[in-house]
Design an enzyme around this catalytic site. Structure first.
Site, PDB file in Angstrom:
ATOM      1  N   LYS A   1      -1.747 -18.368 -16.248  1.00 10.87           N
ATOM      2  CA  LYS A   1      -2.377 -17.488 -17.235  1.00 10.87           C
ATOM      3  C   LYS A   1      -1.651 -17.657 -18.551  1.00 10.87           C
ATOM      4  CE  LYS A   1      -5.784 -14.525 -16.975  1.00 10.87           C
ATOM      5  NZ  LYS A   1      -6.910 -14.612 -16.015  1.00 10.87           N
TER       6      LYS A   1
HETATM    7  P1  NAD Z   1     -14.431  -9.742 -22.489  1.00 16.06           P
HETATM    8  O1  NAD Z   1     -13.405  -9.801 -23.559  1.00 16.06           O
HETATM    9  O2  NAD Z   1     -15.636 -10.603 -22.567  1.00 16.06           O
HETATM   10  O3  NAD Z   1     -14.945  -8.220 -22.313  1.00 16.06           O
HETATM   11  C1  NAD Z   1     -14.076  -7.152 -22.058  1.00 16.06           C
HETATM   12  C2  NAD Z   1     -14.895  -5.878 -22.143  1.00 16.06           C
HETATM   13  O4  NAD Z   1     -14.076  -4.780 -21.736  1.00 16.06           O
HETATM   14  C3  NAD Z   1     -15.383  -5.537 -23.552  1.00 16.06           C
HETATM   15  O5  NAD Z   1     -16.670  -4.972 -23.468  1.00 16.06           O
HETATM   16  C4  NAD Z   1     -14.367  -4.487 -24.023  1.00 16.06           C
HETATM   17  O6  NAD Z   1     -14.887  -3.637 -25.017  1.00 16.06           O
HETATM   18  C5  NAD Z   1     -14.165  -3.751 -22.724  1.00 16.06           C
HETATM   19  N1  NAD Z   1     -12.947  -2.938 -22.669  1.00 16.06           N
HETATM   20  C6  NAD Z   1     -11.704  -3.240 -23.085  1.00 16.06           C
HETATM   21  N2  NAD Z   1     -10.885  -2.217 -22.846  1.00 16.06           N
HETATM   22  C7  NAD Z   1     -11.631  -1.259 -22.264  1.00 16.06           C
HETATM   23  C8  NAD Z   1     -11.350   0.044 -21.776  1.00 16.06           C
HETATM   24  N3  NAD Z   1     -10.123   0.549 -21.829  1.00 16.06           N
HETATM   25  N4  NAD Z   1     -12.384   0.758 -21.225  1.00 16.06           N
HETATM   26  C9  NAD Z   1     -13.620   0.251 -21.145  1.00 16.06           C
HETATM   27  N5  NAD Z   1     -13.938  -0.978 -21.589  1.00 16.06           N
HETATM   28  C10 NAD Z   1     -12.952  -1.711 -22.154  1.00 16.06           C
HETATM   29  O7  NAD Z   1     -13.631  -9.991 -21.112  1.00 16.06           O
HETATM   30  P2  NAD Z   1     -14.202 -10.561 -19.745  1.00 16.06           P
HETATM   31  O8  NAD Z   1     -14.065 -12.032 -19.760  1.00 16.06           O
HETATM   32  O9  NAD Z   1     -15.509  -9.933 -19.431  1.00 16.06           O
HETATM   33  O10 NAD Z   1     -13.085 -10.022 -18.732  1.00 16.06           O
HETATM   34  C11 NAD Z   1     -13.116  -8.708 -18.202  1.00 16.06           C
HETATM   35  C12 NAD Z   1     -12.220  -8.645 -16.980  1.00 16.06           C
HETATM   36  O11 NAD Z   1     -12.675  -9.595 -16.017  1.00 16.06           O
HETATM   37  C13 NAD Z   1     -10.745  -8.980 -17.217  1.00 16.06           C
HETATM   38  O12 NAD Z   1      -9.963  -8.233 -16.314  1.00 16.06           O
HETATM   39  C14 NAD Z   1     -10.672 -10.447 -16.844  1.00 16.06           C
HETATM   40  O13 NAD Z   1      -9.365 -10.833 -16.472  1.00 16.06           O
HETATM   41  C15 NAD Z   1     -11.615 -10.464 -15.661  1.00 16.06           C
HETATM   42  N6  NAD Z   1     -12.169 -11.797 -15.341  1.00 16.06           N
HETATM   43  C16 NAD Z   1     -12.891 -12.499 -16.254  1.00 16.06           C
HETATM   44  C17 NAD Z   1     -13.433 -13.728 -15.896  1.00 16.06           C
HETATM   45  C18 NAD Z   1     -14.314 -14.523 -16.827  1.00 16.06           C
HETATM   46  O14 NAD Z   1     -14.857 -15.532 -16.380  1.00 16.06           O
HETATM   47  N7  NAD Z   1     -14.506 -14.103 -18.056  1.00 16.06           N
HETATM   48  C19 NAD Z   1     -13.177 -14.252 -14.617  1.00 16.06           C
HETATM   49  C20 NAD Z   1     -12.444 -13.506 -13.713  1.00 16.06           C
HETATM   50  C21 NAD Z   1     -11.938 -12.278 -14.087  1.00 16.06           C
END
Ligand code: NAD
Length: 419
Positions: A107
């Site tokens: 990461k």
């Molecule tokens: P992103 O940046 O696209 O979106 C994050 C979202 O969470 C946004 O809508 C933001 O406003 C919201 N957010 C942030 N803090 C918040 C809070 N305190 N309360 C409510 N909403 C909040 O990120 P993403 O890629 O969708 O990732 C989200 C999660 O999924 C993370 O934990 C990431 O590690 C995990 N993840 C992502 C992927 C991927 O392919 N993008 C894969 C596996 C895991």
């Protein structure tokens, strides 16, 4: 003294202790499995639009290199530190191993609020961070990807910067790129699609008809929005959503296409039907069939785990549930079916793996083929976890992590200890 401190790394360590105890792993093997192999911290100086120079702190942690290169996302967030990045790298290892991918976990991240930067500053920061990473990463060493606060555009800048230094295009250095720059069809929706696919599996198991069932999603970024679209496509009503600006709840359900359009146009949910506003903490406690945390860590904790009113807890985010909450959920396992993060959001890394394979071969697949292979891989992991949980009479998270840890442990054992 370890450099990996803070509540998120402690959580990864506590979870590992539960698994190590379950698998009766001797004390002298535990540090070798848990402690990250390598970590790099860099100072990232960039020109700001106001003519000044600002220096940001960036990180990259590679957890283990036993099964192949490491693989993992890049998080741009204001509160990121090395402990959180290390925890996310450790979870990536168990996730890749559970999905039978030839990777260790990694990461990276920068302590920055990307929303406070102009597009040009974001490009400067992304490119300089990638440049600082060059001695540390590579297509057969460590393959980068997006995470919270980064996106396809940032991956394209990473790939371009790395390639400029090599003198040839090296598309396989990062995944999650735009399709025009060597990305794969299906990566954008992979994680959310996978979350929904597994929610449907859990509904099938619990006898819940998706048509008319309800879901609440915390976080409306890449994972949350594509999960919402895939659930709604089979008739699930999205009765609650939130992002960092607002939480909305409406038992009648939201128009997911309109929500997505609004979020794409404005970057936030605030302003979309604010009449449905609810306290973000209360949102998680509302009755629904599937509750999907898809934002940040540690949101299901000892204070709210006993009050959740969902049938399925589908962990789209990494590390949304604390070990204290896990103890409460274990007591409630007849009421709440947990799909643990390393299974639930594995769609992202599985399709990232497909992207890497396609880039290495320079031979690209159709979207149908990507999605079909994704579902086959998720189905296999789902069956393995559910079977193991039943066999050992353990929670799904312990089963999923035990399978992941075992695979890494067995590989370390058969390779031996050099020299
Ligand atoms: P992103 O940046 O696209 O979106 C994050 C979202 O969470 C946004 O809508 C933001 O406003 C919201 N957010 C942030 N803090 C918040 C809070 N305190 N309360 C409510 N909403 C909040 O990120 P993403 O890629 O969708 O990732 C989200 C999660 O999924 C993370 O934990 C990431 O590690 C995990 N993840 C992502 C992927 C991927 O392919 N993008 C894969 C596996 C895991």
């Amino acid at each position: 003294m370890s450099i990996y401190t803070g509540p998120v790394f402690e959580m990864a360590r506590d979870q590992f202790t539960v698994i190590a105890d379950h698998l009766a792993i001797p004390a002298d093997e535990r540090d070798r499995l848990l402690l990250p192999k390598r970590a790099l911290t860099v100072a990232v100086p960039i020109h700001m639009d106001n003519g000044q120079t600002a220096v940001f702190t960036g990180y990259r942690v590679q957890h283990h290199l036993t099964l192949g290169p490491t693989k993992g996302g890049t998080r741009f967030a204001a509160n990121v530190d090395i402990g959180e990045i290390a925890a996310l790298a450790v979870w990536m290892s168990w996730k890749c191993a559970l999905a039978e991918l030839p990777y260790g976990g990694a990461k990276g991240g920068i302590t920055v609020d990307p929303r406070a930067l102009s597009l040009r500053e974001l490009e400067n920061l992304s490119r300089r961070y990638m440049q600082e990473m060059i001695p540390f990463v590579g297509p057969r060493v460590d393959v980068m990807a997006p995470d919270m606060g980064t996106n396809e555009q940032v991956m394209a800048w990473f790939m371009d910067t790395y390639s400029m230094y090599q003198g040839v295009t090296v598309s396989e250095i990062v995944t999650g790129k735009p399709v025009e720059s060597g990305g794969t069809l299906g990566r954008r929706e992979a994680t959310g699609h996978g979350v929904a696919f597994l929610v449907f599996r859990a509904m099938e198991r619990l006898g819940i008809n998706p048509s008319g069932a309800t879901a609440i999603i915390q976080g409306f970024g890449n994972v949350g929005s594509y999960a919402a679209l895939a659930l709604a496509a089979r008739g699930v009503k999205i009765v609650g959503v939130s992002d960092h600006t607002i939480a909305l709840h409406d038992p009648k359900g939201f128009d997911v296409a309109a929500l997505t359009q609004y979020a794409t146009a404005h970057g936030v949910l605030k302003g979309f039907g604010d009449a449905a506003q609810i306290d973000p903490k209360e949102l998680l406690l509302q009755r629904c069939d599937a509750l999907i945390p898809a934002a940040v860590e540690r949101v299901i904790n000892k204070d709210n785990a006993g009050k959740l009113q969902c049938r399925i807890l589908a962990e789209g985010a990494n590390g949304p549930t604390t070990p204290e909450a896990d103890l409460i959920l274990a007591q409630r396992n007849q009421e709440i079916f947990v799909i643990p993060d390393i299974l639930c959001n594995a769609g992202g890394v599985i399709v990232s793996y497909f992207e890497w394979v396609q880039d290495l071969q320079q031979y690209f697949w159709s979207k149908d083929e990507v999605m079909k292979r994704l579902e086959i891989a998720l189905e296999r992991s789902w069956n393995n976890v559910v079977h193991r949980a039943q066999l050992d009479n353990i929670p799904n998270r312990v089963a999923a992590m035990a399978i992941g840890v075992e695979r890494v442990r067995n590989a370390k054992r058969t390779r031996g200890l050099f020299p």
